[in-house]
Write a protein that holds these residues in place. Structure first.
Motif, PDB file in Angstrom:
ATOM      1  N   ALA A 146      -7.749  -4.608  -0.215  1.00 25.47           N
ATOM      2  CA  ALA A 146      -7.493  -3.285   0.363  1.00 25.47           C
ATOM      3  C   ALA A 146      -8.641  -2.365  -0.077  1.00 25.47           C
ATOM      4  O   ALA A 146      -9.170  -2.509  -1.176  1.00 25.47           O
ATOM      5  N   PHE A 174       0.840  -1.199   0.000  1.00 29.65           N
ATOM      6  CA  PHE A 174       0.000   0.000   0.000  1.00 29.65           C
ATOM      7  C   PHE A 174       0.871   1.243   0.000  1.00 29.65           C
ATOM      8  O   PHE A 174       1.772   1.375   0.826  1.00 29.65           O
ATOM      9  N   GLU A 227      -3.995  -1.499   5.437  1.00 33.37           N
ATOM     10  CA  GLU A 227      -4.385  -1.688   4.036  1.00 33.37           C
ATOM     11  C   GLU A 227      -3.468  -2.699   3.340  1.00 33.37           C
ATOM     12  O   GLU A 227      -3.927  -3.500   2.528  1.00 33.37           O
TER      13      GLU A 227
END
Ligand code: FAD
Ligand code: AMP
Length: 478
Positions: free
Chosen positions: A469, A385, A460
């Motif tokens: 996510a 992420f 995430e």
């Protein structure tokens, strides 16, 4: 001064002082011998970490980051500042104040916990006897029930670049510059070289980092190393890989450095040169011939998983034994040994040691890299992420980097977590705790994180391992 103790510790760095404090807390009579002297010539506790390592380098990294941020980034968030300038002597003086506050704190902790501080040199003799030589030369032989050796490490010196006062310095000298060198050379693109290079680069030095290896940060995850290199170069660190330094000569107030790249010889001229080619275990005059402690082939004190040496009742911890040369690793070993001496059964989890590079953005990781997992042949999933998608990072105008989580494809157990980004050193602790508790990526995904925080990037990335996510479009949908 007594001549017999339950525990004698040699070395008061983070490994030794933690061992001494814990031993005293557990009711054992404890002495800690350390020979370090501060700038004022008086004995100081805290070893490399507090005096010439972790703490002073972070004081300079934080100060130089504030200066650079004010100069380069404040305007972007609407803060106009004029006339920002750096006062190097004031920055160094403040660093010294932080150091003396903390080393004084260890003196206070020793007093408060009843640890006897013996200022001078310790040498291990046979049968857990220790020869103590005070700074005034007085010698006394002490008897210990148990001995903990924690003498630490010192910078490696290489023949082509002999240290030359004011010109060619090691990491300790690099913490004491009284002005910003216009041209700075650094040998070694390891953690210390990159951190010190960042400090002086932010303050205005033109920095060239010469690294013998072709690969950048080989111990880090390949993706992290690749992105970090790109960023460092963008920041102005001229990192040259595959460049073996072969000589350095001081002439006309500058240093001419020669290096080999492939078959070609090159040279650069710099105002100062920092030799940051690693550290070696320090065992000079530490052991008598008959003390029973052995060294391994690389000069480290030989110990088993529990930090026991070959001599009964003698342990060794910290930089002087195998494993990464990191303060927190030494501290945990010191505490483990003290507790084991007292009859408890703790272990150090060597699979869960976090590593950090305190550049900006920071680099931090724990566990296996993707290339290591790949090499093991086990199937795995990756969740990643970017901070560019984190509300908090955007609000702070600090969006470079990402969190990457690698989990076993069968069990979903987290195998490694890699962070390149703001406050990576703090974020990685969440990964260490997760891995200590044997968490799966799903466990982390099911955990609630405060909004808006940088930590949400960890959340995430964990969700991303299974392909869901929320704040990014997942490549695999589940
Ligand atoms: P040391 O801290 O080296 O302490 C050993 C002590 O023992 C010293 O005071 C020494 O004088 C004394 N001693 C040695 N032999 C004897 C003897 N015979 N008798 C009496 N006393 C003796 N690590 C991190 O985890 N994070 C960081 O951010 C970090 N940054 C660093 C930055 C720099 C510039 C450097 C140089 C190091 C950094 N490190 C960092 C590494 C960290 O400093 C070491 O891992 C840590 O200090 C090792 O602790 P130790 O207790 O084993 O030994
Ligand atoms: P570290 O051990 O992580 O502190 O990193 C030290 C770095 O210095 C390593 O990456 C070495 O490859 C590098 N190094 C050692 N000797 C030389 C040399 N003569 N020239 C250039 N780099 C070197």
């Amino acid at each position: 001064m007594s001549d017999s103790y339950d525990v004698i510790v040699i070395g008061a760095g983070p490994a030794g002082y933690a061992a001494a404090i814990r031993a005293a807390q557990l009711g054992m009579s404890t002495a800690c011998i350390d020979k370090s002297l501060g700038k004022d010539g008086k004995p100081v506790l805290g070893g490399t970490c507090l005096n010439w390592g972790c703490i002073p380098s972070k004081a300079l990294l934080d100060a130089s980051h504030k200066y650079h941020d004010a100069k380069e980034n404040f305007a972007a968030v609407g803060v106009q500042v004029e006339g920002v300038r750096i006062d190097v002597p004031a920055m160094i003086a403040r660093k010294d104040e932080v150091v003396s506050g903390l080393t004084g704190g260890i003196t206070g902790l020793f007093k408060g916990n009843g640890v006897t501080h013996l200022a001078g040199t310790g040498k291990l003799l046979a049968d857990r006897k220790v020869e103590f030589t005070a700074h005034d030369g007085a010698v006394q032989v002490l008897q210990a029930g148990h001995v903990i050796l924690a003498p630490g490490s010192v910078p490696v010196e290489i023949p082509p670049t002999p240290l030359t006062e004011g010109y060619i310095v090691d990491s300790t000298g690099a913490l004491e510059f009284d002005a910003v060198p216009p041209r700075l050379g650094i040998i070694g693109a390891g953690v210390i070289g990159l951190e010190l290079g960042s400090v002086w680069n932010r303050l205005g030095s033109e920095v060239v980092v010469l690294e013998a290896l072709e690969e950048f940060l080989p111990m880090a995850d390949e993706r992290v190393a690749r992105d970090a290199l790109k960023t460092y170069k963008k920041q102005g660190l001229d990192v040259r890989l595959g460049c073996l330094v072969t000589g350095a000569e001081v002439a006309d107030g500058a240093v001419n450095v020669t290096y080999k790249s492939g078959d070609e010889q090159h040279s650069i001229t710099v105002d100062k040169l920092i030799v940051a080619v690693g550290r070696r275990p320090y065992t000079q005059n530490l052991l008598s011939n008959d003390c029973g402690v052995n060294l391994d082939e690389r000069g480290f004190l030989f110990v088993n998983d529990l930090c026991a040496t070959d001599a009964p009742g003698v342990y060794a911890v910290g930089d002087v034994v195998r494993g990464p040369m990191l303060a927190h690793k030494g501290t945990e070993e010191g505490v483990m040994v003290a507790e084991r001496i007292a009859g408890f059964k703790p272990l150090v989890n060597y699979d869960c040691i976090p590593s950090v590079i305190y550049t900006h953005p920071e680099v931090a990781w724990v566990g296996k890299t993707e290339q290591e997992v790949k090499a093991s042949g086990d199937a795995y999933n990756v969740g990643q992420f970017p901070f560019a998608a984190s509300g908090r990072a955007l609000a702070a105008n600090d969006t470079e980097g990402f969190v990457k989580i690698i989990a076993d494809a069968q069990t979903d157990r987290i195998l490694g977590v890699h962070v390149f980004g703001p406050q990576a050193s703090e974020l990685v602790a969440q990964a260490v705790i997760s891995m200590e508790f044997d968490a799966s990526a799903e466990d982390l995904g099911l955990t609630m994180f405060a909004h808006p925080t940088l930590s949400e990037a960890m959340h995430e990335a964990a969700l991303g391992v299974a392909g869901h996510a929320i704040h990014m479009v997942n490549r695999k949908k589940k």
